[in-house]
Design a protein around this motif. Structure first.
Motif, PDB file in Angstrom:
ATOM      1  N   THR A 118       0.827  -1.197   0.000  1.00 24.46           N
ATOM      2  CA  THR A 118       0.000   0.000   0.000  1.00 24.46           C
ATOM      3  C   THR A 118       0.866   1.253   0.000  1.00 24.46           C
ATOM      4  OG1 THR A 118      -0.136   0.363   2.396  1.00 24.46           O
ATOM      5  CG2 THR A 118      -1.637  -1.284   1.440  1.00 24.46           C
ATOM      6  N   SER A 119       0.205   2.378  -0.117  1.00 26.11           N
ATOM      7  CA  SER A 119       0.910   3.668  -0.089  1.00 26.11           C
ATOM      8  C   SER A 119       1.644   3.867   1.229  1.00 26.11           C
ATOM      9  CB  SER A 119      -0.092   4.809  -0.306  1.00 26.11           C
ATOM     10  OG  SER A 119      -0.874   4.594  -1.451  1.00 26.11           O
ATOM     11  N   GLU A 120       1.154   3.254   2.294  1.00 29.45           N
ATOM     12  CA  GLU A 120       1.776   3.406   3.607  1.00 29.45           C
ATOM     13  C   GLU A 120       3.081   2.623   3.736  1.00 29.45           C
ATOM     14  OE1 GLU A 120      -1.088   2.389   6.566  1.00 29.45           O
ATOM     15  OE2 GLU A 120      -2.444   4.051   6.075  1.00 29.45           O
ATOM     16  N   LYS A 122       5.625   2.822   1.676  1.00 27.35           N
ATOM     17  CA  LYS A 122       6.736   3.507   1.011  1.00 27.35           C
ATOM     18  C   LYS A 122       7.966   3.494   1.919  1.00 27.35           C
ATOM     19  CE  LYS A 122       8.319   6.388  -2.267  1.00 27.35           C
ATOM     20  NZ  LYS A 122       9.745   6.244  -1.962  1.00 27.35           N
ATOM     21  N   ASP A 144      -2.353  -2.914 -10.186  1.00 23.52           N
ATOM     22  CA  ASP A 144      -2.833  -1.921  -9.218  1.00 23.52           C
ATOM     23  C   ASP A 144      -4.358  -1.870  -9.223  1.00 23.52           C
ATOM     24  OD1 ASP A 144      -3.478  -0.533 -11.502  1.00 23.52           O
ATOM     25  OD2 ASP A 144      -2.295   1.255 -11.047  1.00 23.52           O
ATOM     26  N   VAL A 187      -2.990   1.001  -4.063  1.00 21.91           N
ATOM     27  CA  VAL A 187      -2.772   2.434  -3.852  1.00 21.91           C
ATOM     28  C   VAL A 187      -4.095   3.183  -3.766  1.00 21.91           C
ATOM     29  CG1 VAL A 187      -0.481   2.476  -4.889  1.00 21.91           C
ATOM     30  CG2 VAL A 187      -2.502   2.741  -6.356  1.00 21.91           C
ATOM     31  N   LEU A 208      -3.653   6.899  -5.193  1.00 19.27           N
ATOM     32  CA  LEU A 208      -2.398   7.640  -5.257  1.00 19.27           C
ATOM     33  C   LEU A 208      -2.093   7.909  -6.726  1.00 19.27           C
ATOM     34  CD1 LEU A 208       0.068   8.527  -3.427  1.00 19.27           C
ATOM     35  CD2 LEU A 208       1.137   6.373  -4.131  1.00 19.27           C
ATOM     36  N   ALA A 212       4.212  10.504  -6.748  1.00 19.35           N
ATOM     37  CA  ALA A 212       4.219   9.593  -5.597  1.00 19.35           C
ATOM     38  C   ALA A 212       3.893   8.161  -6.035  1.00 19.35           C
ATOM     39  CB  ALA A 212       3.214  10.069  -4.550  1.00 19.35           C
ATOM     40  N   TYR A 213       2.975   8.022  -6.978  1.00 15.88           N
ATOM     41  CA  TYR A 213       2.618   6.699  -7.513  1.00 15.88           C
ATOM     42  C   TYR A 213       3.818   6.050  -8.200  1.00 15.88           C
ATOM     43  CZ  TYR A 213       0.503   3.346 -10.786  1.00 15.88           C
ATOM     44  OH  TYR A 213       0.198   2.222 -11.520  1.00 15.88           O
ATOM     45  N   LEU A 216       6.554   4.893  -5.876  1.00 14.66           N
ATOM     46  CA  LEU A 216       6.257   3.638  -5.191  1.00 14.66           C
ATOM     47  C   LEU A 216       6.539   2.450  -6.112  1.00 14.66           C
ATOM     48  CD1 LEU A 216       5.094   2.544  -2.470  1.00 14.66           C
ATOM     49  CD2 LEU A 216       2.870   2.447  -3.615  1.00 14.66           C
TER      50      LEU A 216
END
Length: 537
Positions: A118-120, A122, A144, A187, A208, A212-213, A216
């Motif tokens: 997930t985005s968390e 990173k 995704d 994401v 996301l 930033a996407y 990742l």
């Protein structure tokens, strides 16, 4: 560990469990005595029992859940069953049923398979990968979830796609299941129904996007190179702009490909090659029109440019043989709403709709990759038939209810003239005394063999000539009987042999082009065959 604990652990380990096939001697030695019914079954008996249970289910999604549970419980029996009954079970473990399975993923979830990033996560993807128990990973399928089949943004529910694709890697090409890793790049999602579903299992936030996407994804790809240096990454069901951006970024840096762009292209090209045996028209003379201008359609066209050039055309001539119609009409140079991947196919024509384009440009082949059902209506098929003795119609959108037309419609509206292929399976069609067998242009004919060949020779990258080779190899498997029945693809029952031959051809090309990372064996086919996983016990 006492014998009882040992026996119980074996029965709950899907990679070790043979269930009722454990012999009396094995039961005694492994602490299984009394933990199983008295009778000892052969694996063949177990397969019969599984198929009996599958066939008793009323709905395909019930069959999917049953087989999914079997894979968890007794892995080798699952693969033995799928291999022996591939024609019956592929539509269950993959398209079209996998579409429904993805829609309902959070509601039918039983046991986790694969990794969720997930985005968390990173900056900590390395730690996530450390949690995966296997270390010799050779194939990763990652999505995704933003463009699942023709169903759109399904978020983390799209994990059903990597799981299904990797099951086909094992069943169709013999990649060992322990060397396969499904990955969901979770994401977020733009699907409000999912965000409002209390049972939704994914990251419950908007998607996301932007830098930033891509940062990742970069961390994931680079971390994977360190963790699994021989791995092939297959990108699956990404939104078109992201799909192309990721392919351009990584295709020359790491061993990877995008199945929606390149796998679909190769299987479609193979079908077009085979269609020439029915129509009698040389491949180099074909004019091809696409309905839909997304990643799948443009990927097919890009590979066909290479195929036309190989057949003797210049790049300019090759582009001139290919045209697109999208939701706004014919793709022409005067339009200002085109994406970068569409520009090579934007010709100096007047603006037209689909029917006008068919009548004006007179394509021999019409390929649908729209995700919009019914777009090849009766008028479309009739106009293609008026301009061709044997119009070639490819309705490639998945799942079945998203196909541009059905097989029966194509044959009926063309008065039996159509040469038809689809992305999802259709049953045989009786029309005017003929029994047509529609060919299924399923990517499963291509990606497992490509992957097997790349893994076997430790390829550094996969180039377009390898996909051309795969397409030619597949088309050569189409028998005269298949052609007589109107089918552009070989029977699915032959898919392991098809995958082996594609793998050999792909590996040979990789060695010839200096892309292989190991020495060419004396007998390449035997070496690859020996590598292939056999689930028998």
């Amino acid at each position: 560990m006492n014998p009882t604990e040992k026996g119980s652990r074996i029965l709950h380990d899907g990679t070790l469990n043979k269930s009722t096939a454990f012999t009396k001697e094995e039961r005694e030695a492994l602490g299984l005595r009394g933990l199983l019914p008295y009778a000892v079954s052969t694996q063949a008996m177990q397969v019969d029992r599984v198929m009996g249970n599958v066939r008793r289910k009323t709905f395909d999604i019930e069959k999917y859940v049953l087989l999914n549970a079997l894979q968890d419980r007794t892995e080798r029996l699952f693969y033995k069953t799928v291999i022996q009954h591939i024609e019956e079970l592929m539509p269950i473990i993959y398209t079209p049923t996998v579409g429904q399975a993805c829609r309902e993923f959070s509601h039918i979830f039983r046991q986790s398979k694969g990794l969720y990033i997930t985005s968390e996560d990173k900056g900590e993807i390395n730690k996530i990968l450390d949690n995966w128990p296997q270390t010799d990973i050779r194939v990763i399928v990652i999505t995704d979830g933003q463009r699942i089949l023709g169903l759109g943004d399904l978020g983390a529910n799209g994990m059903g796609i990597p799981i299904g694709k990797l099951a086909l890697y094992t069943a169709c090409a013999g990649i060992h299941p322990h060397q396969c890793l499904p990955v969901m790049l979770d994401v977020g999602t733009g699907n409000k129904d999912l965000l409002n579903d209390p049972l939704y299992l994914g990251y419950p936030h908007p998607r996301l996007e932007g830098e930033a996407y891509f940062d990742l994804v970069e961390e994931f790809v680079m971390t994977v190179q360190d963790k699994y240096p021989n791995v092939l990454i297959q990108f699956e069901d990404f939104l078109t702009p992201n799909a192309y951006a990721l392919l351009r970024k990584y295709r020359d840096r790491v061993l990877c490909f995008n199945d929606d762009i390149q796998g679909t292209a190769s299987v479609a090209l193979a079908g077009v090659y085979a269609s020439s045996r029915i129509t009698g028209r040389n491949f180099a003379d074909l004019k091809i029109m696409f309905l839909g201008a997304g990643s799948a359609a443009t990927g097919i066209a890009d590979l066909m440019v290479s195929a036309f050039q190989e057949a003797g055309l210049t790049q300019e001539e090759a582009h001139s043989r290919l045209c697109f119609v999208d939701i706004n009409g014919l793709v022409v140079s005067s339009r200002n709403d085109l994406m970068e991947h569409n520009l090579p196919y934007a010709h100096d024509f007047e603006q037209m709709d689909l029917i006008q384009a068919i009548d004006s440009l007179k394509p021999h082949v019409l390929i649908g990759a729209t995700g919009a059902p019914g777009t090849f209506n009766q008028e479309v098929i009739e106009h293609m038939s008026a301009n061709n003795d044997r119009p070639v119609i490819f309705a490639l959108s998945n799942p079945t209810d998203r196909a541009e037309c059905t097989a029966e419609e194509a044959y009926k509206w063309s008065n039996g003239k159509a040469v038809f292929a689809s992305g999802s399976p259709f049953a045989r069609v009786d029309f005017n005394g003929y029994n047509f067998k529609p060919g299924q242009g399923n990517n499963a004919y291509i990606f497992p063999g490509i992957g097997l060949g790349a893994v076997a020779c430790c390829a550094s990258k996969i180039t377009d000539p390898l996909f051309l080779t795969a397409a030619k190899t597949l088309s050569e498997f189409v028998s005269e009987q298949d052609i007589l029945e109107g089918s552009l693809y070989p029977p699915l029952k032959d898919i392991r042999e098809v995958s082996l031959q594609i793998a050999v051809a792909v590996a040979e090309k990789a060695y010839d082009f200096g892309l292989a990372g190991n020495e060419r064996p004396d007998n390449l086919k035997q070496s690859i065959s020996d590598y292939m996983y056999d689930p028998k016990y």
